[in-house]
Motif scaffolding. Structure first.
Motif, PDB file in Angstrom:
ATOM      1  N   LEU A  20      56.453  52.081  32.958  1.00 17.72           N
ATOM      2  CA  LEU A  20      55.869  53.490  33.033  1.00 17.72           C
ATOM      3  C   LEU A  20      56.824  54.499  32.977  1.00 17.72           C
ATOM      4  N   ASP A  21      56.592  55.581  32.385  1.00 18.74           N
ATOM      5  CA  ASP A  21      57.741  56.754  32.261  1.00 18.74           C
ATOM      6  C   ASP A  21      57.473  57.759  33.399  1.00 18.74           C
ATOM      7  N   ARG A  22      56.239  57.609  34.170  1.00 18.44           N
ATOM      8  CA  ARG A  22      56.103  58.269  35.421  1.00 18.44           C
ATOM      9  C   ARG A  22      54.760  57.845  36.029  1.00 18.44           C
ATOM     10  N   VAL A  23      54.596  58.325  37.379  1.00 16.72           N
ATOM     11  CA  VAL A  23      53.475  57.847  38.135  1.00 16.72           C
ATOM     12  C   VAL A  23      53.358  58.844  39.240  1.00 16.72           C
ATOM     13  N   ALA A  24      51.821  59.178  39.409  1.00 15.79           N
ATOM     14  CA  ALA A  24      51.676  59.864  40.808  1.00 15.79           C
ATOM     15  C   ALA A  24      51.566  59.037  41.864  1.00 15.79           C
ATOM     16  N   LEU A  25      52.183  59.034  43.080  1.00 17.35           N
ATOM     17  CA  LEU A  25      52.057  58.236  44.002  1.00 17.35           C
ATOM     18  C   LEU A  25      50.890  58.708  45.224  1.00 17.35           C
ATOM     19  N   THR A  26      50.206  58.235  45.720  1.00 17.51           N
ATOM     20  CA  THR A  26      49.307  58.811  46.844  1.00 17.51           C
ATOM     21  C   THR A  26      49.527  57.968  48.314  1.00 17.51           C
ATOM     22  N   GLU A  27      49.654  58.853  49.204  1.00 18.22           N
ATOM     23  CA  GLU A  27      49.861  58.570  50.329  1.00 18.22           C
ATOM     24  C   GLU A  27      48.967  57.385  51.010  1.00 18.22           C
ATOM     25  N   GLY A  28      49.334  56.394  51.494  1.00 22.19           N
ATOM     26  CA  GLY A  28      48.803  55.174  51.999  1.00 22.19           C
ATOM     27  C   GLY A  28      47.888  54.540  50.746  1.00 22.19           C
ATOM     28  N   ARG A  29      48.295  54.521  49.400  1.00 24.48           N
ATOM     29  CA  ARG A  29      47.697  53.919  48.650  1.00 24.48           C
ATOM     30  C   ARG A  29      48.960  53.079  47.623  1.00 24.48           C
ATOM     31  N   ALA A  30      48.555  51.947  47.231  1.00 26.49           N
ATOM     32  CA  ALA A  30      49.287  51.109  46.235  1.00 26.49           C
ATOM     33  C   ALA A  30      49.841  51.845  45.060  1.00 26.49           C
ATOM     34  N   LEU A  31      50.625  51.347  44.287  1.00 17.97           N
ATOM     35  CA  LEU A  31      50.923  52.021  42.603  1.00 17.97           C
ATOM     36  C   LEU A  31      49.694  52.000  42.186  1.00 17.97           C
ATOM     37  N   PRO A  32      49.354  53.193  41.559  1.00 19.03           N
ATOM     38  CA  PRO A  32      48.056  53.376  40.651  1.00 19.03           C
ATOM     39  C   PRO A  32      47.980  52.281  39.638  1.00 19.03           C
ATOM     40  N   PHE A  33      46.841  51.686  39.732  1.00 20.82           N
ATOM     41  CA  PHE A  33      46.503  50.413  38.589  1.00 20.82           C
ATOM     42  C   PHE A  33      47.429  49.468  38.674  1.00 20.82           C
ATOM     43  N   ASP A  34      48.069  48.933  39.784  1.00 22.26           N
ATOM     44  CA  ASP A  34      48.930  47.753  39.931  1.00 22.26           C
ATOM     45  C   ASP A  34      48.054  46.818  40.701  1.00 22.26           C
ATOM     46  N   ARG A  35      48.157  45.458  40.114  1.00 23.48           N
ATOM     47  CA  ARG A  35      47.125  44.537  40.477  1.00 23.48           C
ATOM     48  C   ARG A  35      45.772  45.111  40.473  1.00 23.48           C
ATOM     49  N   HIS A  36      45.254  45.937  39.661  1.00 24.34           N
ATOM     50  CA  HIS A  36      43.809  46.748  39.547  1.00 24.34           C
ATOM     51  C   HIS A  36      42.892  45.576  39.639  1.00 24.34           C
ATOM     52  N   TRP A  37      43.222  44.292  38.661  1.00 23.35           N
ATOM     53  CA  TRP A  37      42.405  43.344  38.682  1.00 23.35           C
ATOM     54  C   TRP A  37      43.238  42.213  38.806  1.00 23.35           C
ATOM     55  N   ALA A  38      42.507  41.064  38.910  1.00 18.95           N
ATOM     56  CA  ALA A  38      42.720  39.818  39.376  1.00 18.95           C
ATOM     57  C   ALA A  38      41.892  38.752  38.687  1.00 18.95           C
ATOM     58  N   VAL A  39      42.553  37.462  38.187  1.00 18.88           N
ATOM     59  CA  VAL A  39      41.510  36.516  37.542  1.00 18.88           C
ATOM     60  C   VAL A  39      41.501  35.242  38.241  1.00 18.88           C
ATOM     61  N   ALA A  40      40.269  35.317  38.847  1.00 19.42           N
ATOM     62  CA  ALA A  40      39.812  34.020  39.704  1.00 19.42           C
ATOM     63  C   ALA A  40      39.752  32.790  38.944  1.00 19.42           C
ATOM     64  N   HIS A  41      40.075  31.770  39.785  1.00 16.13           N
ATOM     65  CA  HIS A  41      39.909  30.343  38.961  1.00 16.13           C
ATOM     66  C   HIS A  41      38.659  29.517  39.779  1.00 16.13           C
ATOM     67  N   THR A  42      38.273  28.496  39.034  1.00 13.57           N
ATOM     68  CA  THR A  42      37.144  27.925  39.136  1.00 13.57           C
ATOM     69  C   THR A  42      37.071  27.334  40.418  1.00 13.57           C
ATOM     70  N   ALA A  43      38.379  27.310  41.399  1.00 15.79           N
ATOM     71  CA  ALA A  43      38.283  26.712  42.772  1.00 15.79           C
ATOM     72  C   ALA A  43      38.441  27.840  43.800  1.00 15.79           C
ATOM     73  N   ALA A  44      37.962  29.010  43.392  1.00  6.22           N
ATOM     74  CA  ALA A  44      38.152  30.259  44.327  1.00  6.22           C
ATOM     75  C   ALA A  44      37.233  30.183  45.564  1.00  6.22           C
ATOM     76  N   LYS A  45      37.709  30.591  46.627  1.00  6.79           N
ATOM     77  CA  LYS A  45      36.778  30.457  47.796  1.00  6.79           C
ATOM     78  C   LYS A  45      35.833  31.424  47.943  1.00  6.79           C
ATOM     79  N   PHE A  46      35.363  32.287  46.811  1.00  6.17           N
ATOM     80  CA  PHE A  46      34.315  33.343  47.050  1.00  6.17           C
ATOM     81  C   PHE A  46      33.515  33.179  45.930  1.00  6.17           C
TER      82      PHE A  46
END
Length: 249
Positions: A20-46
């Motif tokens: 990234l060229d720049r980003v706005a950090l927010t108090e008490g939050r992770a980097l914006p859109f970092d690990r915003h999604w994840a891919v669950a597999h067929t053995a996921a426990k939920f």
């Protein structure tokens, strides 16, 4: 003088690094859109879409599928879609949630056949799907990377470590001495909380997706542990960009 050398996020957990060229950090939050999604597999426990943070073993990860480590990402600001590239696959541009089947189909040939298969893309509003539920931002030193590269006898890509902020100007492992201290970077401040213990995902080369360096052994032989980088919490909101001075408060 220490400064922010690079700034990286990973829109989908374990799938694609994005400078990234720049980003706005927010108090008490992770980097914006970092690990915003994840891919669950067929053995996921939920089932279906989770409503809260879930453990990492439910998702596709580089420790299991080394080919994932060679995926790069690029987010299109106008549409919010993400373009994924890999040396063994055609370029793909999708909305990871709305067009998740296209992403699943693209990932499947890159994932080990003997493992639970890619199943669905998940997202929890306000919660990064990081390895821990805390809103950590990871901070690493280029001096540490250089020292590790020297010990390995080969240049090590920063993308092996899926870090967010890379700091130039610190001595090797100096970041460990800063636990409990606060950094000012640009307009933001972050408190360093703890070390990051590494896994075999770092064995894979981000250019090839092949395991070619026993990073864990080198860490143990060189420094007597498997830690590399630190976790921090944003304590003051503000914009940051590569080149910003890093001050220890």
């Amino acid at each position: 003088m220490a400064q922010l050398a690079s700034l990286i996020r990973h829109p989908v957990k374990a799938i694609g690094y994005e400078p990234l060229d720049r980003v706005a950090l927010t108090e008490g939050r992770a980097l914006p859109f970092d690990r915003h999604w994840a891919v669950a597999h067929t053995a996921a426990k939920f089932e279906g879409q989770p409503t809260e943070w879930q453990r990492k073993m439910n998702f596709l990860r580089g420790v299991t599928g080394a080919e994932l480590m060679a995926i790069a990402a690029r987010t299109e600001d106008a549409t919010g879609k993400v373009t994924f590239t890999h040396p063994k696959a055609a370029e793909l541009t999708v909305d990871p949630m709305a067009e998740q089947q296209a992403l699943i189909d693209w990932l499947t040939p890159l994932w080990p056949e003997d493992q639970p298969q890619p199943d669905r893309v998940v997202h929890v509003p306000g919660q990064a799907m990081t390895d821990w539920p805390d809103p950590f931002v990871s901070i690493l030193g280029t001096g540490s990377l250089d020292a590790l590269s020297d010990a390995a006898g080969t240049p090590m890509s920063p993308h092996r470590f899926r870090g967010n902020l890379w700091i130039e100007g610190w001595a090797p492992l100096e970041e460990f001495d800063l636990i409990g201290r606060t950094l000012r970077i640009g307009q933001a401040e972050l408190e360093i909380r703890e070390r990051i213990t590494r896994c075999k995902a770092t064995h894979a080369n981000p250019e090839t997706g092949q395991r070619d360096v026993d990073t864990m052994k080198i860490l143990r032989d060189t420094w007597g542990h498997q830690d590399f980088g630190v976790y921090a919490i944003v304590t003051r909101s503000g914009e940051i960009a590569p080149g910003d001075e890093v001050t220890v408060l």
